[in-house]
Design a protein around this motif. Structure first.
Motif, PDB file in Angstrom:
ATOM      1  N   GLN A  58       0.822  -1.217   0.000  1.00 16.62           N
ATOM      2  CA  GLN A  58       0.000   0.000   0.000  1.00 16.62           C
ATOM      3  C   GLN A  58       0.848   1.256   0.000  1.00 16.62           C
ATOM      4  N   LEU A  59       2.107   1.110   0.422  1.00 14.35           N
ATOM      5  CA  LEU A  59       3.034   2.236   0.380  1.00 14.35           C
ATOM      6  C   LEU A  59       4.261   1.794  -0.402  1.00 14.35           C
ATOM      7  N   PHE A  60       4.952   2.760  -1.002  1.00 11.89           N
ATOM      8  CA  PHE A  60       6.136   2.428  -1.793  1.00 11.89           C
ATOM      9  C   PHE A  60       7.409   2.845  -1.074  1.00 11.89           C
ATOM     10  N   PRO A  61       8.406   1.948  -1.036  1.00 18.27           N
ATOM     11  CA  PRO A  61       9.660   2.308  -0.361  1.00 18.27           C
ATOM     12  C   PRO A  61      10.454   3.293  -1.213  1.00 18.27           C
ATOM     13  N   GLU A  62      11.295   4.090  -0.540  1.00 15.06           N
ATOM     14  CA  GLU A  62      12.192   4.960  -1.299  1.00 15.06           C
ATOM     15  C   GLU A  62      13.347   4.146  -1.858  1.00 15.06           C
ATOM     16  N   GLN A  63      13.797   3.229  -1.030  1.00 13.11           N
ATOM     17  CA  GLN A  63      14.905   2.381  -1.434  1.00 13.11           C
ATOM     18  C   GLN A  63      14.692   1.003  -0.850  1.00 13.11           C
ATOM     19  N   GLY A  64      15.306   0.021  -1.476  1.00 10.93           N
ATOM     20  CA  GLY A  64      15.230  -1.327  -0.946  1.00 10.93           C
ATOM     21  C   GLY A  64      14.083  -2.110  -1.558  1.00 10.93           C
ATOM     22  N   THR A  65      14.061  -3.410  -1.241  1.00  7.92           N
ATOM     23  CA  THR A  65      13.028  -4.259  -1.820  1.00  7.92           C
ATOM     24  C   THR A  65      12.335  -5.046  -0.715  1.00  7.92           C
ATOM     25  N   ILE A  66      11.096  -5.409  -1.015  1.00  7.63           N
ATOM     26  CA  ILE A  66      10.354  -6.285  -0.119  1.00  7.63           C
ATOM     27  C   ILE A  66       9.846  -7.423  -0.973  1.00  7.63           C
ATOM     28  N   SER A  67      10.198  -8.655  -0.605  1.00  9.53           N
ATOM     29  CA  SER A  67       9.625  -9.731  -1.389  1.00  9.53           C
ATOM     30  C   SER A  67       8.823 -10.650  -0.498  1.00  9.53           C
ATOM     31  N   VAL A  68       7.689 -11.091  -1.053  1.00 10.91           N
ATOM     32  CA  VAL A  68       6.790 -11.983  -0.337  1.00 10.91           C
ATOM     33  C   VAL A  68       6.624 -13.224  -1.200  1.00 10.91           C
ATOM     34  N   ASP A  69       6.991 -14.352  -0.660  1.00  8.43           N
ATOM     35  CA  ASP A  69       6.908 -15.617  -1.377  1.00  8.43           C
ATOM     36  C   ASP A  69       7.564 -15.524  -2.760  1.00  8.43           C
ATOM     37  N   GLY A  70       8.709 -14.880  -2.791  1.00 10.55           N
ATOM     38  CA  GLY A  70       9.446 -14.798  -4.048  1.00 10.55           C
ATOM     39  C   GLY A  70       9.034 -13.681  -4.991  1.00 10.55           C
ATOM     40  N   ASN A  71       7.959 -12.932  -4.644  1.00 11.40           N
ATOM     41  CA  ASN A  71       7.536 -11.827  -5.510  1.00 11.40           C
ATOM     42  C   ASN A  71       8.014 -10.504  -4.939  1.00 11.40           C
ATOM     43  N   ASN A  72       8.613  -9.692  -5.766  1.00  8.34           N
ATOM     44  CA  ASN A  72       8.949  -8.333  -5.342  1.00  8.34           C
ATOM     45  C   ASN A  72       7.657  -7.511  -5.346  1.00  8.34           C
ATOM     46  N   VAL A  73       7.165  -7.223  -4.140  1.00 13.27           N
ATOM     47  CA  VAL A  73       5.826  -6.633  -3.982  1.00 13.27           C
ATOM     48  C   VAL A  73       5.624  -5.374  -4.817  1.00 13.27           C
ATOM     49  N   HIS A  74       6.685  -4.548  -4.895  1.00  7.59           N
ATOM     50  CA  HIS A  74       6.492  -3.260  -5.556  1.00  7.59           C
ATOM     51  C   HIS A  74       6.783  -3.295  -7.051  1.00  7.59           C
ATOM     52  N   ARG A  75       7.093  -4.482  -7.567  1.00  2.00           N
ATOM     53  CA  ARG A  75       7.291  -4.615  -9.007  1.00  2.00           C
ATOM     54  C   ARG A  75       6.117  -5.317  -9.675  1.00  2.00           C
ATOM     55  N   LEU A  76       5.193  -5.829  -8.853  1.00  2.00           N
ATOM     56  CA  LEU A  76       4.091  -6.612  -9.420  1.00  2.00           C
ATOM     57  C   LEU A  76       3.124  -5.716 -10.167  1.00  2.00           C
ATOM     58  N   ARG A  77       2.489  -6.283 -11.184  1.00  6.15           N
ATOM     59  CA  ARG A  77       1.386  -5.560 -11.800  1.00  6.15           C
ATOM     60  C   ARG A  77       0.201  -5.615 -10.841  1.00  6.15           C
ATOM     61  N   ARG A  78      -0.753  -4.705 -11.061  1.00  4.62           N
ATOM     62  CA  ARG A  78      -1.872  -4.563 -10.144  1.00  4.62           C
ATOM     63  C   ARG A  78      -2.608  -5.881  -9.910  1.00  4.62           C
ATOM     64  N   SER A  79      -2.871  -6.602 -11.006  1.00  3.65           N
ATOM     65  CA  SER A  79      -3.632  -7.847 -10.847  1.00  3.65           C
ATOM     66  C   SER A  79      -2.805  -8.889 -10.087  1.00  3.65           C
ATOM     67  N   GLU A  80      -1.491  -8.866 -10.308  1.00  2.00           N
ATOM     68  CA  GLU A  80      -0.629  -9.814  -9.583  1.00  2.00           C
ATOM     69  C   GLU A  80      -0.576  -9.470  -8.095  1.00  2.00           C
ATOM     70  N   LEU A  81      -0.522  -8.147  -7.839  1.00  2.00           N
ATOM     71  CA  LEU A  81      -0.497  -7.709  -6.443  1.00  2.00           C
ATOM     72  C   LEU A  81      -1.790  -8.140  -5.750  1.00  2.00           C
ATOM     73  N   TYR A  82      -2.921  -7.967  -6.450  1.00  2.00           N
ATOM     74  CA  TYR A  82      -4.202  -8.354  -5.866  1.00  2.00           C
ATOM     75  C   TYR A  82      -4.259  -9.853  -5.627  1.00  2.00           C
ATOM     76  N   ASN A  83      -3.680 -10.637  -6.525  1.00  2.00           N
ATOM     77  CA  ASN A  83      -3.646 -12.083  -6.303  1.00  2.00           C
ATOM     78  C   ASN A  83      -2.798 -12.449  -5.089  1.00  2.00           C
ATOM     79  N   LEU A  84      -1.699 -11.715  -4.937  1.00  2.00           N
ATOM     80  CA  LEU A  84      -0.850 -11.967  -3.779  1.00  2.00           C
ATOM     81  C   LEU A  84      -1.592 -11.597  -2.487  1.00  2.00           C
ATOM     82  N   ARG A  85      -2.314 -10.457  -2.540  1.00  2.00           N
ATOM     83  CA  ARG A  85      -3.011 -10.007  -1.335  1.00  2.00           C
ATOM     84  C   ARG A  85      -4.091 -10.976  -0.881  1.00  2.00           C
TER      85      ARG A  85
END
Ligand SMILES: Nc1ncnc2c1ncn2[C@@H]1O[C@H](COP(=O)(O)OP(=O)(O)OP(=O)(O)O)[C@@H](O)[C@H]1O
Ligand SMILES: [Mg+2]
Lengths: 275, 276
Positions: free
Chosen positions: B60-87
């Motif tokens: 829901q928020l974007f980092p200035e730097q760094g990455t966050i990955s959940v189950d192998g997905n980089n949360v902030h690189r996902l397309r909207r539909s992919e993010l929704y599937n992850l959520r």
């Protein structure tokens, strides 16, 4: 003496700069808000298909908009029609033209007062309620909660309300005009002795379907679009505190009123300009 | 990697994250790992950005730097539909509960099921009652959210968060506003959900005792940095002043109870601008 002038100049100068600075900042905030509003509208419109697949969402909202506005629209329509009957009779009877009272009442309502007054009432009643509802949902994290549940709040919450407002407006304006015409008849024919047959037949003969009714419906659709957009956007854009939401509610009423009246002038000029 | 948790076994990994609000740096290059199937707690003083961290993980928020990955997905690189599937596979329990005020408790818990599945209503009813039973509030199904106490609302929100059987849950302050009995029950509930459903849990909390009782691993965050980490027993033994202060609840130490201000005596003696 010279020094005094110079100092005055300097003061003026500072005031001028402060004024320009203020103006610039205000203009910029207005434009960024307009940008956000436009983006919000596009997102809302992009959800239309998903609402059409689940029409129940839409019907529920139309029902609640209708329930909110029905009473105020009916009562106001009745009184406006009655006043039109009175005023129309006083003027028309001077020219011995009281038989055409029906035309005057109906044309004023269908062309102008129906769409405009119904839209103003809608903004004050249903619009402000929508702003408060959405603003509170934002303040209590319901919208973010929905996002975390992978449900798009725009599609699920905003679009159905937008469509409901858009579609209800012509119905409410029609209701307003219809009740107003009856109100005019009650006063004109019932109290002041205008011939009842003439009231209705003159109206039928002189109202034009295209010029009057269709144009009135177009106006009310435009007003419904703008009033719903403003109400929903102000709620969605509100500062998520109780004070922020109450300010947003006020802005909805004020901005909707300005937009409706301004657009009414433009639409009237376009539609009826050439007669 | 100086991290004691093996990264390959972590479901969520936060790497070199920085984030600011205005001029205030909330996170300054922090890295955290959340191991699969475990309960990881994040502790720290109020206002350090614990809720913010959960929102970053949820995308829901974007980092200035760094990455966050959940189950192998980089949360902030996902397309909207992919993010929704992850959520759909991430449950989140908001600090305020965030129940939808326009619908009953039952409909709130049914909401994610109705939105994301095509289950028949009878099946939805069964599932909802099971989830409500798990949080001990099956009897409250017909109440509206405004008829619930804060603690009840939080438990209903928990029932809703587990409605879709997610792979992980993020709990934002689950214990505040709970009486001792339901607090104890909730501790057990979080523990057993974690074990039975093989969930990965993140708990954000100030409640040192409750959290230490169930957490497998604890991070203590303060002023944008990780100031302590380890298993609960390690944390209790920690020599760091920060961590000791936090665990024992001393008002003064490296972490200040007071918001930065000018000297108290000066402030009281000065007449204030209005009269000066
Ligand atoms: N929307 C926002 N805009 C600007 N600043 C914000 C916003 N939300 C939070 N903050 C700031 O970010 C910081 C971290 O907030 P956050 O809610 O993450 O703290 P927290 O650790 O969850 O605190 P608590 O334990 O009290 O819930 C706070 O200093 C707060 O002032
Ligand atoms: Mg918080």
């Amino acid at each position: 003496m010279g020094a005094l002038y110079k100092q005055n100049d300097c003061e003026e100068h500072k005031k001028m700069i402060a004024f320009l600075d203020h103006l610039g900042k205000n203009t910029r905030t207005s434009f960024t808000k307009l940008g956000r509003g436009t983006f919000f509208l596009l997102q809302t419109l992009s959800g239309i298909l998903s609402v059409l697949i689940r029409p129940r969402l839409l019907f529920n909202q139309m029902y609640s908009v209708g329930v909110l506005s029905f009473l105020i629209i009916t009562i106001s329509g009745l009184f406006v029609g009655m006043v039109l009957g009175l005023q129309g009779y006083y003027i028309l009877s001077d020219f011995g033209a009281e038989e055409t009272l029906g035309v005057m009442v109906a044309a004023s309502l269908v062309r102008e007062l129906g769409p405009v007054v119904a839209a103003l009432l809608f903004a004050g009643r249903a619009g402000s309620a929508l702003t408060a509802e959405i603003g509170l949902m934002k303040a209590t994290e319901q919208l973010s909660g929905m996002e975390m549940m992978a449900v798009d709040p725009i599609k699920r919450i905003i679009t159905p309300r937008f469509l409901a407002g858009l579609l209800s407006m012509p119905l409410l304006a029609g209701l307003f005009s219809a009740i107003g015409i009856i109100g005019g008849q009650m006063v004109g024919a019932g109290l002041l002795g205008v011939d009842e047959g003439a009231y209705w037949s003159q109206m039928q003969a002189n109202l034009d379907f295209q010029d009057d009714i269709i144009n009135g419906v177009i106006k009310s659709i435009v007003f419904g679009f703008v009033a719903s957009w403003i109400a929903l956007f102000e709620g969605y854009d509100a500062i998520p505190t109780s004070e922020g939401v109450s300010r947003a509610t006020t802005r909805t009423v004020v901005n909707s009123a300005f937009s409706i009246l301004g657009l009414d002038f433009i639409l009237t000029a376009l539609m009826f300009g050439d007669n | 990697m100086d991290n004691s948790v093996l990264p390959q076994n972590s479901l969520i990994s936060v790497k070199n994250l920085s984030f600011s609000r205005g001029n205030k740096k909330i996170f300054d290059d922090i890295s955290l790992e959340f191991e699969r199937g475990k309960i990881t707690a994040i502790m720290g003083p109020s206002g350090t950005g614990k809720t913010t961290l959960l929102k970053l993980i949820g995308g829901q928020l974007f980092p200035e730097q760094g990455t966050i990955s959940v189950d192998g997905n980089n949360v902030h690189r996902l397309r909207r539909s992919e993010l929704y599937n992850l959520r759909k596979r991430m449950g989140m329990l908001f600090q305020s509960g965030a129940l939808l005020t326009g619908m009953s408790v039952f409909d709130n818990v049914a909401f994610p099921l109705r939105e994301h599945t095509h289950l028949p209503e009878s099946m939805i009813r069964t599932l909802v009652l099971m989830k409500l039973q798990a949080v001990g509030l099956r009897g409250a199904r017909d109440l509206m959210p405004n008829e619930l106490s804060g603690g009840m609302a939080r438990r209903i929100a928990l029932a809703r968060a587990i409605a879709l059987d997610p792979m992980m849950i993020m709990y934002d302050e689950p214990f505040t506003g709970q009486d001792p009995i339901s607090k104890g029950a909730l501790v057990q509930l979080i523990k057993s959900l974690n074990n039975i459903l093989k969930l990965t849990s993140i708990i954000v909390s100030h409640d040192v005792l409750e959290t230490a009782a169930i957490a497998d691993y604890i991070y203590v965050i303060s002023e944008g940095k990780v100031v302590g980490q380890g298993r609960p027993e390690d944390i209790e033994q920690s020599e760091s002043d920060w961590v000791q202060q936090f665990m024992t609840g001393a008002a003064d130490g490296p972490v200040h109870f007071h918001y930065p201000a000018k000297d108290y005596v000066d402030d009281l003696l000065s007449t204030g601008k209005r009269y000066g």
